[in-house]
Write a protein that holds these residues in place. Sequence first.
Motif, PDB file in Angstrom:
ATOM      1  N   GLN A  36       0.829  -1.197   0.000  1.00  0.00           N
ATOM      2  CA  GLN A  36       0.000   0.000   0.000  1.00  0.00           C
ATOM      3  C   GLN A  36       0.868   1.254   0.000  1.00  0.00           C
ATOM      4  O   GLN A  36       1.910   1.305   0.664  1.00  0.00           O
ATOM      5  N   HIS A  60       0.683 -10.534  -2.470  1.00  0.00           N
ATOM      6  CA  HIS A  60       0.212  -9.443  -3.324  1.00  0.00           C
ATOM      7  C   HIS A  60       0.561  -9.678  -4.791  1.00  0.00           C
ATOM      8  O   HIS A  60      -0.072  -9.089  -5.678  1.00  0.00           O
ATOM      9  N   SER A  62      -1.864 -12.822  -5.911  1.00  0.00           N
ATOM     10  CA  SER A  62      -3.263 -12.399  -5.939  1.00  0.00           C
ATOM     11  C   SER A  62      -3.325 -10.892  -6.162  1.00  0.00           C
ATOM     12  O   SER A  62      -3.652 -10.119  -5.247  1.00  0.00           O
ATOM     13  N   GLU A  91      -5.394  -9.106  -7.852  1.00  0.00           N
ATOM     14  CA  GLU A  91      -6.768  -8.616  -7.793  1.00  0.00           C
ATOM     15  C   GLU A  91      -7.622  -9.692  -7.142  1.00  0.00           C
ATOM     16  O   GLU A  91      -7.289 -10.874  -7.199  1.00  0.00           O
ATOM     17  N   ARG A  92      -8.725  -9.283  -6.577  1.00  0.00           N
ATOM     18  CA  ARG A  92      -9.604 -10.267  -5.960  1.00  0.00           C
ATOM     19  C   ARG A  92     -10.094 -11.261  -7.020  1.00  0.00           C
ATOM     20  O   ARG A  92     -10.595 -10.870  -8.073  1.00  0.00           O
ATOM     21  N   ALA A 141      -3.064  -5.121  -1.982  1.00  0.00           N
ATOM     22  CA  ALA A 141      -3.633  -3.774  -1.903  1.00  0.00           C
ATOM     23  C   ALA A 141      -5.145  -3.770  -2.098  1.00  0.00           C
ATOM     24  O   ALA A 141      -5.822  -2.825  -1.670  1.00  0.00           O
ATOM     25  N   TRP A 142      -5.703  -4.799  -2.716  1.00  0.00           N
ATOM     26  CA  TRP A 142      -7.150  -4.800  -2.971  1.00  0.00           C
ATOM     27  C   TRP A 142      -7.977  -5.100  -1.725  1.00  0.00           C
ATOM     28  O   TRP A 142      -9.195  -4.910  -1.736  1.00  0.00           O
ATOM     29  N   GLU A 199      -9.348  -3.819   1.193  1.00  0.00           N
ATOM     30  CA  GLU A 199      -9.555  -2.519   1.809  1.00  0.00           C
ATOM     31  C   GLU A 199      -9.614  -2.677   3.331  1.00  0.00           C
ATOM     32  O   GLU A 199     -10.387  -3.459   3.864  1.00  0.00           O
ATOM     33  N   HIS A 210     -10.426  -5.645   7.541  1.00  0.00           N
ATOM     34  CA  HIS A 210     -11.534  -5.985   6.643  1.00  0.00           C
ATOM     35  C   HIS A 210     -12.335  -7.130   7.258  1.00  0.00           C
ATOM     36  O   HIS A 210     -11.749  -8.100   7.759  1.00  0.00           O
TER      37      HIS A 210
END
Length: 418
Positions: A25, A67, A70, A72-73, A106-107, A109, A114
């Motif tokens: 991040q 990171h 993965s 992106e989700r 980073a995805w 949040e 979370h």
Amino acid sequence: MPNTPWYRDGRLHFGAGIENTFVPQERPGERAIDEYALTEHYEQWSDDLDLAVSVDAEFLRWGIPWHVVSPERGRWDWSWTDRVLEGFAERGLRPIVDLLHYGTPAWIEGEFAHPDYASFVAEYAARAAERYRGLATDYTPVNEPMLHSLFSGEYGYWPPYRTGEAGLVEIATAIARGFVDTQRAVADVLGETATFVHVDASMRYAGDVDAPEHRETAHRYAHQAFLVEDLVTGRVGDGHPLLPLLRAHGVGDGELAWFHDNAVQPDVMGVNYYPRHSTELFEAGIHHGGGFADPRPTRDDGTDGMVEMLRTYANRYGAPVMLAETCVTDDVPTRLAWLDASVAAVEGLRTEGVDVVGYTWWPLFDMYEWTYRHSDLPRSAHLLTMGLHDLVETPTTLARRRNPVADRFAAHASRGAR
């Protein structure tokens, strides 16, 4: 004996580690930390594994960059880690895989805060265990979970930037739940072939701990050092010194019962000890917040502190222990002196009957200090001379240069293998 786990064969196993802190991040004044990028391990991984073999390391503590696999989700890219873990197998080098080493993709949040963090990390862990079931069986669910909790939950230094006691409890319990779900997910895939090496940082407190202005904080910190491991192993219940703290910040009977009912245990308890950093001092009349932003002074208690920590973890958790990280950041003669002294102290513990099964020099090659994140200086300004190999800037690459600490480590490792 056939099928005897490596940590039950009676030997002292020597290994090294590659620093794998990942905090991707960014925000104004804070840049991402990816130690594999900083040290060029992504490009030089094959040569780096050869370096481990060259010093007679039996194992290498090494992390999967969550990171990267993965980005992106719902999207997974294992191409780089496929090559590296196949490289471990080709060399007969045992990976002890860090699944989480200071950061989320980073995805996610809110990172650890979370609400679905635990399910996210458990899915990732299960996928990794399934994909590499023939290549890796030794896993560390979370490296140094209490430092995660402090940096992200009390000090506000790393995402999600919580502060104070409430932040600490929120992040520590979230990381602990993810830890449990991670270990159970890997165990569901690998069954009895899985070995779980829990790893936490030594945190010792000394000095004016009984000064009126420090007594309450010092008492809390002495117990807090074990909080996440106590949670995941089901040891937090009536009479636990931190129960009032947890209850004051919203941890109820149902959550504590969940940890008790779903407890996971270490097969090996890893202890990270750095003689110049692991003992913090309280000073009468002086207040420090702790952490990088407002550090307390430290005291070098040498091998006495290390021996105390290994004994403490062995007695507290009833598992074999290993020195999972150690070194001094200094010149070669100073590193050599610590290597010899710490190996001798570990061997002394074994002679006395303490079940110490591993010794890890961290790192295999130099790394870059976490202060890089809050700086605009080049990486060279943050170099930490810690490794068995020096990192040397050249016009085209970041070269690895073997130093005499590597030769001495190899000599110790060779003796340990006999």
